[in-house]
Design a protein around this motif. Structure first.
Motif, PDB file in Angstrom:
ATOM      1  N   UNK A  93      -2.116  -3.726  -9.432  1.00 40.22           N
ATOM      2  CA  UNK A  93      -0.884  -2.975  -9.218  1.00 40.22           C
ATOM      3  C   UNK A  93       0.383  -3.828  -9.225  1.00 40.22           C
ATOM      4  N   UNK A  94       0.381  -5.037  -8.640  1.00 38.46           N
ATOM      5  CA  UNK A  94       1.618  -5.823  -8.693  1.00 38.46           C
ATOM      6  C   UNK A  94       2.104  -6.081 -10.125  1.00 38.46           C
ATOM      7  N   UNK A  95       1.192  -6.159 -11.080  1.00 35.48           N
ATOM      8  CA  UNK A  95       1.586  -6.355 -12.474  1.00 35.48           C
ATOM      9  C   UNK A  95       2.002  -5.058 -13.152  1.00 35.48           C
ATOM     10  N   UNK A  96       1.637  -3.927 -12.573  1.00 35.06           N
ATOM     11  CA  UNK A  96       1.902  -2.630 -13.194  1.00 35.06           C
ATOM     12  C   UNK A  96       3.200  -2.000 -12.709  1.00 35.06           C
ATOM     13  N   UNK A  97       3.758  -2.523 -11.609  1.00 35.65           N
ATOM     14  CA  UNK A  97       4.989  -1.997 -11.046  1.00 35.65           C
ATOM     15  C   UNK A  97       6.112  -3.015 -11.175  1.00 35.65           C
ATOM     16  N   UNK A  98       7.339  -2.576 -10.883  1.00 34.56           N
ATOM     17  CA  UNK A  98       8.514  -3.427 -11.049  1.00 34.56           C
ATOM     18  C   UNK A  98       9.109  -3.789  -9.699  1.00 34.56           C
ATOM     19  N   UNK A  99       9.700  -4.978  -9.578  1.00 34.51           N
ATOM     20  CA  UNK A  99      10.447  -5.284  -8.361  1.00 34.51           C
ATOM     21  C   UNK A  99      11.501  -4.208  -8.119  1.00 34.51           C
ATOM     22  N   UNK A 100      11.611  -3.786  -6.886  1.00 30.91           N
ATOM     23  CA  UNK A 100      12.531  -2.699  -6.565  1.00 30.91           C
ATOM     24  C   UNK A 100      11.867  -1.353  -6.449  1.00 30.91           C
ATOM     25  N   UNK A 124      -5.617  -2.548   0.496  1.00 27.69           N
ATOM     26  CA  UNK A 124      -6.061  -3.554   1.457  1.00 27.69           C
ATOM     27  C   UNK A 124      -4.843  -4.364   1.906  1.00 27.69           C
ATOM     28  N   UNK A 125      -5.000  -5.105   2.996  1.00 22.73           N
ATOM     29  CA  UNK A 125      -3.889  -5.941   3.456  1.00 22.73           C
ATOM     30  C   UNK A 125      -3.524  -6.979   2.403  1.00 22.73           C
ATOM     31  N   UNK A 126      -4.529  -7.477   1.677  1.00 27.94           N
ATOM     32  CA  UNK A 126      -4.256  -8.472   0.646  1.00 27.94           C
ATOM     33  C   UNK A 126      -3.439  -7.869  -0.499  1.00 27.94           C
ATOM     34  N   UNK A 127      -3.770  -6.641  -0.890  1.00 28.73           N
ATOM     35  CA  UNK A 127      -3.031  -5.997  -1.969  1.00 28.73           C
ATOM     36  C   UNK A 127      -1.592  -5.704  -1.542  1.00 28.73           C
ATOM     37  N   UNK A 128      -1.406  -5.224  -0.318  1.00 30.50           N
ATOM     38  CA  UNK A 128      -0.050  -4.942   0.153  1.00 30.50           C
ATOM     39  C   UNK A 128       0.775  -6.221   0.203  1.00 30.50           C
ATOM     40  N   UNK A 129       0.152  -7.333   0.609  1.00 27.82           N
ATOM     41  CA  UNK A 129       0.868  -8.612   0.631  1.00 27.82           C
ATOM     42  C   UNK A 129       1.276  -9.035  -0.779  1.00 27.82           C
ATOM     43  N   UNK A 130       0.393  -8.817  -1.759  1.00 28.17           N
ATOM     44  CA  UNK A 130       0.712  -9.160  -3.145  1.00 28.17           C
ATOM     45  C   UNK A 130       1.840  -8.277  -3.680  1.00 28.17           C
ATOM     46  N   UNK A 131       1.850  -7.014  -3.291  1.00 25.60           N
ATOM     47  CA  UNK A 131       2.931  -6.115  -3.700  1.00 25.60           C
ATOM     48  C   UNK A 131       4.248  -6.546  -3.068  1.00 25.60           C
TER      49      UNK A 131
END
Length: 342
Positions: free
Chosen positions: A45-52, A185-192
Motif C-alpha cells: 500500500x505505501x507504494x500504491x498511495x501518494x504522500x498527502x 498491522x502496526x508495521x504497515x501503518x508505520x510504513x504508511x
C-alpha cells in the motif's frame, strides 16, 4: 435498476474461512480508472498511495452479539443488530415465530432477555434483564457473529475473537467487522506514516443487516437497515483540510465510505455527524466525500457490490470480479482486498 445486473458466479472454494497471516500478506487487486488491473499485496500500500493521502478507518469494535437460548422448550437464536438504548437491542431472531410479546428468553450464564415487540421485518426488540451492562452479559453468553457464509462451514472459535477484530477497534457496538481494515498491522501503518499517508477514524456500528440478501428484483424496492454513526467536528475539519490541500480521502471499507457520504453536504464539505444512516448507494450516485475505496470482495446481488459498481461502473466491476475469480483471490470477510481508484 434490476438487481440481476449485479449477479456473478463465485466458486465456493474461493470463500475464505480464515484470514491471511500475517494480515498484510493478503492480496490486493488495484483498479484505477482507465488503467490495467494490477495484482499486488496489501503490504504494498505505501507504494500504491501518494504522500498527502489519508486513509479513513472505522473504529467500531465487534461485540459477541450472537446468542443461543430457549423460550420454554423452543430453541431461540438471536443476532443483535442495533442498540436502541442501554438495555434494549433490535435483534434478528431465528425461530422467531415461537416468540410472543412478553416472553422471556433464557440464554447461557443466567442472561435473560424479554421479547418486547416485533418489527415489520420480523426482527424483535429484546430488553436484557438485570443491572450489569449488556456488554458484560454478552461477553459471558455471546459468540462472535461470524457471517453466515463462514459460520455455515465451520464452528466459531477463540481465534475469531482476535481475527474478527481490527487493530483500530475502540468503540463497542458492531455486530459485523469493518473487514477491509482487518488487513492492517502496526508495521504497515508505520510504513504508511513514513510514506506520508496519514489516517483518521470515525465510528459506524455495523449491523447484521449488512449480511441480508437483496430479495427485491429492483433496487428501488429494497430498504436498507439503519446503522448508527458519528464523525466529530475536529475529525470533519481535518478531513476537509486534506482535500483542500490536494490530498485524497481513501475510505477503508464500505462502512467508512457510507458514513462519509452521509455526512457530506452538496458543496462537498464533510459535516459533523451523529445519528442513524440508511444510505443506499447504487450506480448513478454522485460521490461527494471520497476519492477512493479499499474494500474486500462482496457477495453477488448485494448492496455492497452495488456500491462499488456505483464508484467504478457496473461493467468495470464485473471485469474486476471476473479477474479476481480467474486469479483465485479469496472472497468475503476473511478474504483478499481491492483498491478502487476511479
Amino acid at each position: 435498476m434490476r438487481v440481476d445486473l449485479f449477479d456473478f458466479e463465485l466458486p465456493p472454494e474461493l470463500i475464505a474461512l480464515r484470514p491471511a497471516r500475517p494480515r498484510d500478506s493478503a492480496r490486493i487487486l488495484v483498479a484505477r480508472g482507465g488503467e490495467p488491473l494490477a495484482d499486488r499485496h496489501v503490504r504494498d500500500l505505501p507504494d500504491l498511495l501518494r504522500p498527502g493521502d489519508v486513509l479513513v478507518f472505522n473504529d467500531t469494535r465487534v461485540i459477541p452479539a450472537q446468542l443461543e437460548g430457549r423460550r420454554g422448550e423452543a430453541r431461540i437464536g438471536a443476532t443483535l443488530h442495533k442498540r436502541l438504548d442501554l438495555r434494549r437491542w433490535q435483534a434478528f431472531v431465528r425461530n422467531g415465530k415461537r416468540l410472543r410479546e412478553g416472553d422471556r428468553v433464557e440464554f447461557p450464564a443466567d442472561v435473560v432477555a424479554l421479547a418486547e415487540s416485533r418489527f415489520e421485518d420480523g426482527s424483535w426488540t429484546l430488553r436484557f434483564e438485570g443491572e450489569e451492562p449488556v456488554e458484560v452479559l454478552l461477553e459471558r453468553a455471546g459468540r462472535m457473529p461470524l457471517p453466515p457464509y463462514i459460520a455455515g462451514k465451520r464452528e466459531t472459535d477463540e481465534n475469531d475473537r482476535r481475527d474478527y477484530q481490527t487493530m483500530f477497534a475502540a468503540q463497542d457496538g458492531a455486530v459485523a467487522a469493518p473487514t477491509a481494515a482487518l488487513h492492517f498491522t502496526t508495521e504497515l501503518v508505520a510504513a504508511l506514516d513514513a510514506r506520508g499517508v496519514a489516517h483518521e477514524t470515525l465510528t459506524l456500528h455495523v449491523g447484521a443487516g449488512t449480511f441480508l440478501p437483496v430479495k427485491a428484483d429492483d433496487t428501488d424496492d429494497h430498504r436498507m437497515h439503519a446503522e448508527w454513526g458519528r464523525i466529530d467536528a475536529a475529525t470533519a475539519d481535518r478531513l476537509n483540510a486534506v482535500r483542500a490541500n490536494g490530498g485524497r480521502l481513501i475510505a477503508v471499507g464500505t462502512t467508512s465510505l457510507r458514513l462519509l457520504e452521509s455526512a457530506v453536504d452538496p458543496e462537498g464539505t464533510i459535516q459533523p455527524f451523529e445519528g442513524d444512516t440508511s444510505i443506499f448507494i447504487t450506480p448513478g450516485y454522485r460521490f461527494g466525500a471520497i476519492d477512493g475505496l479499499m474494500t474486500n470482495f462482496h457477495l453477488p446481488r448485494s448492496t455492497l457490490f452495488m456500491l462499488v459498481s456505483a464508484l467504478m461502473g457496473t461493467e468495470a466491476m464485473q471485469a474486476v470480479y471476473a479477474h479476481a475469480i480467474a486469479e483465485k483471490y479469496r472472497f468475503y470477510s476473511y478474504g483478499d482486498s481491492s483498491l478502487l481508484l476511479p
